[in-house]
Design a protein around this motif. Structure first.
Motif, PDB file in Angstrom:
ATOM      1  N   PHE A 159      39.709  42.473  47.144  1.00  0.00           N
ATOM      2  CA  PHE A 159      40.284  41.318  46.475  1.00  0.00           C
ATOM      3  C   PHE A 159      40.733  41.671  45.062  1.00  0.00           C
ATOM      4  O   PHE A 159      40.260  42.637  44.468  1.00  0.00           O
ATOM      5  CB  PHE A 159      39.288  40.151  46.432  1.00  0.00           C
ATOM      6  N   HIS A 160      41.686  40.889  44.564  1.00  0.00           N
ATOM      7  CA  HIS A 160      42.107  40.972  43.169  1.00  0.00           C
ATOM      8  C   HIS A 160      41.414  39.837  42.439  1.00  0.00           C
ATOM      9  O   HIS A 160      41.334  38.719  42.952  1.00  0.00           O
ATOM     10  CB  HIS A 160      43.622  40.815  43.030  1.00  0.00           C
ATOM     11  N   TRP A 161      40.918  40.096  41.245  1.00  0.00           N
ATOM     12  CA  TRP A 161      40.205  39.110  40.441  1.00  0.00           C
ATOM     13  C   TRP A 161      41.101  38.745  39.269  1.00  0.00           C
ATOM     14  O   TRP A 161      41.468  39.580  38.460  1.00  0.00           O
ATOM     15  CB  TRP A 161      38.884  39.724  39.980  1.00  0.00           C
ATOM     16  N   HIS A 162      41.474  37.472  39.146  1.00  0.00           N
ATOM     17  CA  HIS A 162      42.479  37.027  38.182  1.00  0.00           C
ATOM     18  C   HIS A 162      41.912  36.238  37.005  1.00  0.00           C
ATOM     19  O   HIS A 162      42.654  35.507  36.345  1.00  0.00           O
ATOM     20  CB  HIS A 162      43.520  36.154  38.897  1.00  0.00           C
ATOM     21  N   LEU A 163      40.633  36.349  36.700  1.00  0.00           N
ATOM     22  CA  LEU A 163      40.048  35.560  35.616  1.00  0.00           C
ATOM     23  C   LEU A 163      40.695  35.881  34.273  1.00  0.00           C
ATOM     24  O   LEU A 163      41.012  34.970  33.504  1.00  0.00           O
ATOM     25  CB  LEU A 163      38.535  35.765  35.551  1.00  0.00           C
ATOM     26  N   ARG A 164      40.928  37.145  33.976  1.00  0.00           N
ATOM     27  CA  ARG A 164      41.519  37.513  32.681  1.00  0.00           C
ATOM     28  C   ARG A 164      42.904  36.889  32.520  1.00  0.00           C
ATOM     29  O   ARG A 164      43.238  36.360  31.453  1.00  0.00           O
ATOM     30  CB  ARG A 164      41.605  39.033  32.535  1.00  0.00           C
ATOM     31  N   GLN A 165      43.718  36.905  33.578  1.00  0.00           N
ATOM     32  CA  GLN A 165      45.058  36.332  33.505  1.00  0.00           C
ATOM     33  C   GLN A 165      44.995  34.812  33.329  1.00  0.00           C
ATOM     34  O   GLN A 165      45.794  34.230  32.585  1.00  0.00           O
ATOM     35  CB  GLN A 165      45.867  36.668  34.773  1.00  0.00           C
ATOM     36  N   ILE A 166      44.054  34.172  34.014  1.00  0.00           N
ATOM     37  CA  ILE A 166      43.913  32.719  33.889  1.00  0.00           C
ATOM     38  C   ILE A 166      43.447  32.345  32.486  1.00  0.00           C
ATOM     39  O   ILE A 166      43.923  31.372  31.891  1.00  0.00           O
ATOM     40  CB  ILE A 166      42.968  32.169  34.977  1.00  0.00           C
ATOM     41  N   MET A 167      42.529  33.130  31.928  1.00  0.00           N
ATOM     42  CA  MET A 167      42.097  32.887  30.552  1.00  0.00           C
ATOM     43  C   MET A 167      43.276  33.022  29.597  1.00  0.00           C
ATOM     44  O   MET A 167      43.448  32.190  28.702  1.00  0.00           O
ATOM     45  CB  MET A 167      40.983  33.862  30.163  1.00  0.00           C
TER      46      MET A 167
END
Length: 110
Positions: A7-15
């Motif tokens: 999976f790709h984790w997109h928390l940094r981009q959402i922040m």
């Protein structure tokens, strides 16, 4: 064919989309929702892909950023072909889990 899930984790981009640039800004927002993580844990949550994530933390992140788990986690599958040798015989693929046998050190006494 072997199918490997990742999976790709997109928390940094959402922040970043919410003008949140420091990982420490996330700590009080998580605490308001009952999630108590240290600054090091929050840094790893943002900077790395989490291998385990509590549902409470996931739900809190979704609430903070008004998003769904699908916005944070993008699953994908990788397929790899099995190796073959001459004569069309399958080769057994070794995994990284195989460890060598531990060496025994013996005393040199007569």
């Amino acid at each position: 064919m072997t199918r490997r899930l990742n999976f790709h984790w997109h928390l940094r981009q959402i922040m970043a989309a919410h003008d949140m640039w420091k990982t420490t800004d996330l700590i009080p927002l998580l605490r308001e929702r009952g999630v108590k993580l240290s600054s090091a844990q929050v840094y790893r949550l943002v900077a790395d892909k989490p291998e385990r994530l509590s549902m409470r933390t996931l739900i809190s992140l979704c609430d903070i950023f008004d998003c769904t788990p699908a916005n944070l986690i993008e699953p994908y599958a990788e397929t790899t072909a099995r190796k073959k040798v001459a004569g069309d015989q399958s080769v057994v693929e070794l995994t990284h889990d195989i460890r060598p046998e531990r060496a025994r050190i013996l005393d040199d006494e007569p």
